[in-house]
Write a protein that holds these residues in place. Structure first.
Motif, PDB file in Angstrom:
ATOM      1  N   ALA A 174       0.824  -1.212   0.000  1.00  0.00           N
ATOM      2  CA  ALA A 174       0.000   0.000   0.000  1.00  0.00           C
ATOM      3  C   ALA A 174       0.857   1.261   0.000  1.00  0.00           C
ATOM      4  CB  ALA A 174      -0.940  -0.013   1.198  1.00  0.00           C
ATOM      5  N   ASN A 175       1.929   1.275   0.769  1.00  0.00           N
ATOM      6  CA  ASN A 175       2.777   2.467   0.823  1.00  0.00           C
ATOM      7  C   ASN A 175       3.467   2.735  -0.507  1.00  0.00           C
ATOM      8  OD1 ASN A 175       2.066   2.806   3.453  1.00  0.00           O
ATOM      9  ND2 ASN A 175       4.029   2.172   4.297  1.00  0.00           N
ATOM     10  N   ASP A 176       3.667   1.709  -1.325  1.00  0.00           N
ATOM     11  CA  ASP A 176       4.276   1.914  -2.634  1.00  0.00           C
ATOM     12  C   ASP A 176       3.355   2.712  -3.538  1.00  0.00           C
ATOM     13  OD1 ASP A 176       6.511   0.464  -1.945  1.00  0.00           O
ATOM     14  OD2 ASP A 176       5.746  -1.400  -2.775  1.00  0.00           O
ATOM     15  N   VAL A 177       2.067   2.546  -3.363  1.00  0.00           N
ATOM     16  CA  VAL A 177       1.109   3.199  -4.244  1.00  0.00           C
ATOM     17  C   VAL A 177       0.870   4.646  -3.843  1.00  0.00           C
ATOM     18  CG1 VAL A 177      -1.251   3.155  -5.111  1.00  0.00           C
ATOM     19  CG2 VAL A 177      -0.003   1.030  -4.845  1.00  0.00           C
ATOM     20  N   ASP A 178       0.647   4.920  -2.589  1.00  0.00           N
ATOM     21  CA  ASP A 178       0.272   6.294  -2.237  1.00  0.00           C
ATOM     22  C   ASP A 178       1.255   7.011  -1.325  1.00  0.00           C
ATOM     23  OD1 ASP A 178      -0.216   5.240   0.250  1.00  0.00           O
ATOM     24  OD2 ASP A 178      -2.351   5.676   0.238  1.00  0.00           O
ATOM     25  N   GLU A 219      -8.169   8.769  -4.638  1.00  0.00           N
ATOM     26  CA  GLU A 219      -9.061   9.544  -5.486  1.00  0.00           C
ATOM     27  C   GLU A 219      -8.536  10.976  -5.612  1.00  0.00           C
ATOM     28  OE1 GLU A 219     -10.265   8.056  -2.612  1.00  0.00           O
ATOM     29  OE2 GLU A 219     -10.917   6.226  -3.616  1.00  0.00           O
ATOM     30  N   GLY A 220      -8.534  11.470  -6.834  1.00  0.00           N
ATOM     31  CA  GLY A 220      -8.118  12.844  -7.064  1.00  0.00           C
ATOM     32  C   GLY A 220      -6.615  13.060  -7.025  1.00  0.00           C
ATOM     33  N   SER A 221      -5.837  12.008  -6.927  1.00  0.00           N
ATOM     34  CA  SER A 221      -4.383  12.160  -6.918  1.00  0.00           C
ATOM     35  C   SER A 221      -3.793  11.371  -8.082  1.00  0.00           C
ATOM     36  CB  SER A 221      -3.790  11.656  -5.599  1.00  0.00           C
ATOM     37  OG  SER A 221      -3.852  10.256  -5.548  1.00  0.00           O
ATOM     38  N   ASP A 222      -2.546  11.675  -8.376  1.00  0.00           N
ATOM     39  CA  ASP A 222      -1.878  10.939  -9.453  1.00  0.00           C
ATOM     40  C   ASP A 222      -0.890   9.912  -8.904  1.00  0.00           C
ATOM     41  OD1 ASP A 222      -0.028  12.765  -8.526  1.00  0.00           O
ATOM     42  OD2 ASP A 222       0.687  13.337 -10.522  1.00  0.00           O
ATOM     43  N   GLN A 235       1.603   7.429 -11.105  1.00  0.00           N
ATOM     44  CA  GLN A 235       3.052   7.519 -10.951  1.00  0.00           C
ATOM     45  C   GLN A 235       3.637   6.158 -10.599  1.00  0.00           C
ATOM     46  OE1 GLN A 235       3.937  10.464  -8.003  1.00  0.00           O
ATOM     47  NE2 GLN A 235       2.985  12.118  -9.150  1.00  0.00           N
ATOM     48  N   TRP A 236       2.999   5.466  -9.658  1.00  0.00           N
ATOM     49  CA  TRP A 236       3.490   4.157  -9.236  1.00  0.00           C
ATOM     50  C   TRP A 236       3.420   3.153 -10.392  1.00  0.00           C
ATOM     51  CZ3 TRP A 236       1.254  -0.675  -9.017  1.00  0.00           C
ATOM     52  CH2 TRP A 236       1.998  -1.656  -8.359  1.00  0.00           C
TER      53      TRP A 236
END
Length: 73
Positions: free
Chosen positions: A20-24, A32-35, A39-40
């Motif tokens: 999970a930490n790799d993604v956000d 939601e609303g972020s890229d 990027q990941w």
């Protein structure tokens, strides 16, 4: 790689842990609303594409379970 005479012909293993930490990058941030996810996934795709440029590559994609409910407790 240069230190191994048979690198190109030998088998290589790439293990990619997806957590999970790799993604956000933040445990409590919404996707939601972020890229963050794009990027990941772009970086992950680039890594896999580079690895596929070698001969004899075995790629492990390992995902961890969603631990959000444990965090809540």
């Amino acid at each position: 790689m240069k230190n191994h005479d048979d690198f190109e012909e030998g088998w290589k293993v790439l293990t990619l842990w997806m957590t999970a930490n790799d993604v956000d990058w933040k445990c409590d941030s919404p996707l939601e609303g972020s890229d963050y996810l794009k990027q990941w996934s772009d970086r992950t795709d680039a890594l896999i594409e580079e690895a596929l440029g070698f001969k004899n590559v075995y790629i492990n994609l390992i995902s961890t379970l969603n631990l959000s409910d444990i965090h809540r407790l």
